[in-house]
Design an enzyme around this catalytic site. Sequence first.
Site, PDB file in Angstrom:
ATOM      1  N   ASP A  39       5.302   0.780  11.945  1.00  0.00           N
ATOM      2  CA  ASP A  39       4.069   0.134  11.492  1.00  0.00           C
ATOM      3  C   ASP A  39       3.932  -1.312  11.963  1.00  0.00           C
ATOM      4  O   ASP A  39       2.908  -1.947  11.712  1.00  0.00           O
ATOM      5  CB  ASP A  39       3.974   0.181   9.958  1.00  0.00           C
ATOM      6  CG  ASP A  39       3.481   1.520   9.450  1.00  0.00           C
ATOM      7  OD1 ASP A  39       3.103   2.372  10.285  1.00  0.00           O
ATOM      8  OD2 ASP A  39       3.467   1.729   8.215  1.00  0.00           O
ATOM      9  N   ARG A  66      -8.288  -0.282   5.285  1.00  0.00           N
ATOM     10  CA  ARG A  66      -7.375   0.653   4.629  1.00  0.00           C
ATOM     11  C   ARG A  66      -6.062  -0.018   4.260  1.00  0.00           C
ATOM     12  O   ARG A  66      -5.374   0.449   3.348  1.00  0.00           O
ATOM     13  CB  ARG A  66      -7.091   1.859   5.543  1.00  0.00           C
ATOM     14  CG  ARG A  66      -8.271   2.786   5.771  1.00  0.00           C
ATOM     15  CD  ARG A  66      -7.872   3.996   6.604  1.00  0.00           C
ATOM     16  NE  ARG A  66      -6.687   4.618   6.048  1.00  0.00           N
ATOM     17  CZ  ARG A  66      -5.600   4.935   6.746  1.00  0.00           C
ATOM     18  NH1 ARG A  66      -5.521   4.667   8.036  1.00  0.00           N
ATOM     19  NH2 ARG A  66      -4.574   5.513   6.156  1.00  0.00           N
ATOM     20  N   CYS A 108      -5.240   8.678  10.026  1.00  0.00           N
ATOM     21  CA  CYS A 108      -5.263   8.106  11.372  1.00  0.00           C
ATOM     22  C   CYS A 108      -4.740   9.097  12.406  1.00  0.00           C
ATOM     23  O   CYS A 108      -3.859   9.906  12.124  1.00  0.00           O
ATOM     24  CB  CYS A 108      -4.399   6.843  11.416  1.00  0.00           C
ATOM     25  SG  CYS A 108      -5.032   5.496  10.422  1.00  0.00           S
ATOM     26  N   ILE A 167       8.848   7.472  16.275  1.00  0.00           N
ATOM     27  CA  ILE A 167       8.366   8.052  15.023  1.00  0.00           C
ATOM     28  C   ILE A 167       7.111   8.893  15.239  1.00  0.00           C
ATOM     29  O   ILE A 167       7.049  10.061  14.834  1.00  0.00           O
ATOM     30  CB  ILE A 167       8.092   6.944  13.984  1.00  0.00           C
ATOM     31  CG1 ILE A 167       9.327   6.042  13.829  1.00  0.00           C
ATOM     32  CG2 ILE A 167       7.697   7.562  12.649  1.00  0.00           C
ATOM     33  CD1 ILE A 167      10.570   6.757  13.354  1.00  0.00           C
ATOM     34  N   ARG A 199      -3.907  10.694   4.767  1.00  0.00           N
ATOM     35  CA  ARG A 199      -2.763  11.597   4.799  1.00  0.00           C
ATOM     36  C   ARG A 199      -1.891  11.494   3.561  1.00  0.00           C
ATOM     37  O   ARG A 199      -1.263  12.465   3.146  1.00  0.00           O
ATOM     38  CB  ARG A 199      -1.913  11.308   6.050  1.00  0.00           C
ATOM     39  CG  ARG A 199      -2.587  11.669   7.355  1.00  0.00           C
ATOM     40  CD  ARG A 199      -1.698  11.334   8.533  1.00  0.00           C
ATOM     41  NE  ARG A 199      -2.350  11.586   9.801  1.00  0.00           N
ATOM     42  CZ  ARG A 199      -2.296  12.741  10.465  1.00  0.00           C
ATOM     43  NH1 ARG A 199      -1.628  13.745   9.956  1.00  0.00           N
ATOM     44  NH2 ARG A 199      -2.914  12.893  11.609  1.00  0.00           N
ATOM     45  N   LYS A 245       0.826  -1.207   0.000  1.00  0.00           N
ATOM     46  CA  LYS A 245       0.000   0.000   0.000  1.00  0.00           C
ATOM     47  C   LYS A 245       0.863   1.261   0.000  1.00  0.00           C
ATOM     48  O   LYS A 245       0.631   2.205  -0.752  1.00  0.00           O
ATOM     49  CB  LYS A 245      -0.920  -0.003   1.227  1.00  0.00           C
ATOM     50  CG  LYS A 245      -1.700   1.292   1.431  1.00  0.00           C
ATOM     51  CD  LYS A 245      -2.533   1.236   2.694  1.00  0.00           C
ATOM     52  CE  LYS A 245      -1.753   1.572   3.935  1.00  0.00           C
ATOM     53  NZ  LYS A 245      -1.583   3.045   4.103  1.00  0.00           N
ATOM     54  N   ASN A 246       1.876   1.259   0.855  1.00  0.00           N
ATOM     55  CA  ASN A 246       2.699   2.462   0.996  1.00  0.00           C
ATOM     56  C   ASN A 246       3.633   2.693  -0.181  1.00  0.00           C
ATOM     57  O   ASN A 246       4.213   3.763  -0.306  1.00  0.00           O
ATOM     58  CB  ASN A 246       3.499   2.395   2.297  1.00  0.00           C
ATOM     59  CG  ASN A 246       2.611   2.531   3.520  1.00  0.00           C
ATOM     60  OD1 ASN A 246       1.519   3.078   3.454  1.00  0.00           O
ATOM     61  ND2 ASN A 246       3.073   2.005   4.654  1.00  0.00           N
TER      62      ASN A 246
END
Length: 420
Positions: free
Chosen positions: A308, A400, A119, A330, A95, A22-23
């Site tokens: 993550d 998501r 989020c 982070i 975002r 996804k990223n």
Amino acid sequence: MEKIVITGGEPLSGNITIGGSKNAVLPIMAACILTDEAVHLTNVPNLQDIQTMIKVLESLGVKADISNLSQNKLTVCYEDINKNIAEYDLVRKMRASVLILGPLLARKKEASVSLPGGCAIGARPIDMHIDALKKLGAEFVLDSGYVNCKAPKGLKGNKIDLKKISVGASENIIMAASLASGESEINNIAIEPEVIDLIKCLKSMGSEIDFIGDRKILIQGKENLRGTTHEVIPDRIEAGTYMIAGALIGNNLKIQNIEPDHMQNILNVFEELKIDFKLNKDSISISKSDIEVGVNLQTEEYPGFPTDLQAQIMVLLSKSKKNSSIIENIFENRFMHVPELNRMGTQISIEGNKSIISPSSELIGAPVMATDLRASVSLVLAGLISKGETIINRIYHIDRGYEEIEKKISQCGGNIKRIK
């Protein structure tokens, strides 16, 4: 509103196939603005965030062919229309929408993008994106929740020193510099696999990008880029999540379609915990392991341990016979899952940005509330090892970032279902 219901205790065996990242695909989708030609993407996960980005891009004149998205294929093609405003109603949902700022400014010489939502795991301001684009000659005004930027004479290459490592800022400035005139030197960039995948895609589109150090690149700006076909890398966070599931309750659970080089940070932790796993060329098999030791982790930029996976690894560490700790470096609000996990029986305390995970006995299923994407999947992991029934609310967070999570788990023996 949909919920996920899990009855815990069932061992997981069989195969789970990891989808595309996804990223990685989100910035690559934004990069289609840099060319008039079609960009054909494969290994695209069919997720809510992908649908949201498609809507953002379509509002700017991108034509998206989603007819094969169920087969993980997507074609996007930018048509240069008179639209350069990314509206609040779309951008607020994710975002990553801010990633259109750099390519849109480079292409149209002006852009207006709503400040992003997403989020609630931290402020994640976009000042680094703005400061970097200013170095390329952009002018910015913040007005009524929108970032309005112009570069009437186009963007011009320059030396840019990012004040700290940021994945999003790195991606935005790399895309913008690809169409800037002249040479850009960018220092202190993020080197996450997702950033490297974006660079690989841009190079296939004709961008001239060269590493001249561990976190330094040179970009020779081009007048235009071409279309391309690109296969998105596997999702290392999805892979890490199911690897943790295997360590918690697996019976030779095989996680396939992984890139082992991208997983070294979690494999290091598994080795320290003496988790039973066998690594192959593009897969890993994992079984439930008794954990005798604790570890002290801290989240860091790649190649460090990823933020993550912090919530997920916390569930695994709760089953150790020794105390462990995690320092979150982070995001400032990324322990919101802890109260929900503690309701199920974990023994986790928080001191500032540090969590202390003490050994817990049997977890007990309970109704819980998801607060963000990764927190929500940590509750799934806890539910899989709990006695009784766990009901997870607000599961739109899961959708998501995890494609067909209940199908992947149930086909390996997990008792999990989605209800309304």
